[in-house]
Design an enzyme around this catalytic site. Sequence first.
Site, PDB file in Angstrom:
ATOM      1  N   SER A 561      17.701 -10.285 -40.231  1.00 47.50           N
ATOM      2  CA  SER A 561      18.398  -9.614 -41.320  1.00 47.50           C
ATOM      3  C   SER A 561      19.467 -10.559 -41.878  1.00 47.50           C
ATOM      4  O   SER A 561      19.136 -11.600 -42.446  1.00 47.50           O
ATOM      5  CB  SER A 561      18.984  -8.289 -40.821  1.00 47.50           C
ATOM      6  N   HIS A 676      12.817  -1.749 -41.971  1.00 49.58           N
ATOM      7  CA  HIS A 676      13.675  -2.899 -41.676  1.00 49.58           C
ATOM      8  C   HIS A 676      13.616  -3.288 -40.204  1.00 49.58           C
ATOM      9  O   HIS A 676      13.830  -4.445 -39.854  1.00 49.58           O
ATOM     10  CB  HIS A 676      15.118  -2.587 -42.088  1.00 49.58           C
TER      11      HIS A 676
END
Length: 705
Positions: A561, A676
């Site tokens: 991320s 995610h």
Amino acid sequence: MVARLALAAALALTAAPLAAQDTDADDPYIWLEEIQGERALAKVDQWNADTEAVLTVQPEYPVARAWAKQILDDTRQIAMPDAIMGDQVTNLWRDADNPRGLWRIASLDSYMAGTPEWRVLIDVDQLGRDEGKSWVWHGANCLAPDYTRCLVSISAGGTDADVVREFDITSGQFVEGGFTLPEAKSNVAWYDQDTLFVGTDEGEGSLTDSGYPRLVKLWQRGTDFASARQVAEGEQADISVSGFSVLDGDKRWRFINRSPSFWTNEFQLVKDDGTTVALPLPEDAEFEAVLDGHVIAKLNSPLAARNREAQPGMLVAWPLEDIAAGETPKPLIVFEPSETQAVEEVAASEHRLWVKVLDDVSGKLIEVSPGEPGWFTREMDLPDNSTIQIAETTGKGDTAFITVESMLTPPTLYAVPSEGAPVAIASEPAQFDASRFTVEQKFATSKDGTKVPYYLVRPKGVEGPLPTLIHAYGGFRAAQTPKYLTAEPYRSGPLALFWVESGNAYVLANIRGGGEYGPRWHEDALREKRQNSFDDFHAVADDLVANRLTRPGRIAASGRSNGGVLVGAVANQRPDLYGAIISGSPLIDMRRYNKLLAGASWMAEYGNPDVPEDWAFMKEWSPYQNMSDEPGVPAAFYYLSTLDDRVHPGHARKAAAKHEAYGQTFYYHEYREGGHSVGADHEEDAKRAALLLAYLNREIGSGAE
């Protein structure tokens, strides 16, 4: 791809180097941002197939995949409490037979006795089969103090956007005619048993530029949502606006929160008559809890308290009744961390505040009790040099449920009462022989002289440089604490265990940008100071080399991320040092990140690339713009999800296309579900761990020289 492209194929995708790219028109790979585009997905399928063709034939791959699946599905795992609801506890259980999970409930007494008697409420796998959906559990919000009605959130494929449905605990069924919301990135919370705070996607004008709700409405049971009354409104450029409530004893306190930026919030107290009054929290303070009629916040800047100035990192409290009456009292300092400490977690039980602090990255649990003239603190008796996490607290009575673990010690769940000794409720079994390894905490010196802590795990008695995997994050105040090796690094399953079992070294680096030492540690890597986090990472790698623990070219940098910005930048800056890069669900193109999905919400962290002054410093480290066609760059492995609706898959896709154009070795694995967090189930998590192990062995070798 992993095999060098023929010259003709390379020329077909080659464009001028983008080091000076300042406009979208300069980007030849922007077509890869079309998430479900036919051409883009065809390219993804090709990269996936090429990667699997190389890595799945490696001898370690099938063994690692099976071993990872066994660890992840181990039925001896701790049944962690999702919520303590009066005299009951809920848990989401996942194993080989239930990959998406069983949401279930048991009595708190049986749970604390170590023999929980579970009743299944929702079989997520069966629900998906019945409805023809790939449902992923997102949680449940049950209304205190009765806890009979819950707002259940489930996501199709694991995206941040989810569906909300009302569920009845007693009957074990969804409520016919109850509250339901279609798929969206909604903010939903109980106002009372017949009313909800709701912010959701209502079409044009209802969402912020970041894609989150801009409006808050009160929705009454039995009415059409179109008739819901609006109670708050944010600006288009805000991050989001939401409503929520907190039960404190018998009193329910209700609040509205507007977030103008990722690091600023404006809170309002909703009074019993429906009017609102602003809370006196500074915009950069963090709302932590409500206890004993006080709102408790963590400071990120100095503030005048009752008898002295409160400093960043402290916990302070304001009396809510005084605020509701229109007064603006000065806060009371309720907890002050030391120079080496940082407050990481705060939770309230019925009469106590529970504070998890990091002390040189080692966890401690502090109990805070309300009182006059000040609140009282004491440290709880838990194992030293461990990672501690607050799992849950009781709404009635004062018990905190805490997990304690280290890199070599599996997690144990403790019930920590306000009175009496902590009681171990459950422990995970050891998955490896810890006596074969050592763990050390070391400190590297960064470019500006800052001491940067890191944890090093390696086999006992092994001399000479070892191939080394360094994992870090370095952003958003998120501290990286050492976990049991089967869970390190984040979202890569037991990769770290497999790596050290193969005779290698694993490092967790606590670089700036996180919250390891409180607000200052984060602020030192914000915006124009971002280079500090990259320098910290380099410093850790250089320290390992200087002490002959590894050598250049046999170091892998791992990040996920925000960590994608990190590993992309360090690879560009020091290709001499790193031989491999693991980049998960990554941010990479910082020129366009604010235009992709939730990217606009992070401009307070990185800067706004549309502002020339910001782009002037961002372009110096933005990974995509600084990729080079020079030979000898580290071989990158990108893993991500097509359905990631937080960090756009276009970031990794475009980086891969550039590697391909330059004829560079890279690996790519884009999972079609998972959001995610990438893996929607243990099968995918196990596969990814095995692919990554094979990749590391291939690129930086294995074992001492």
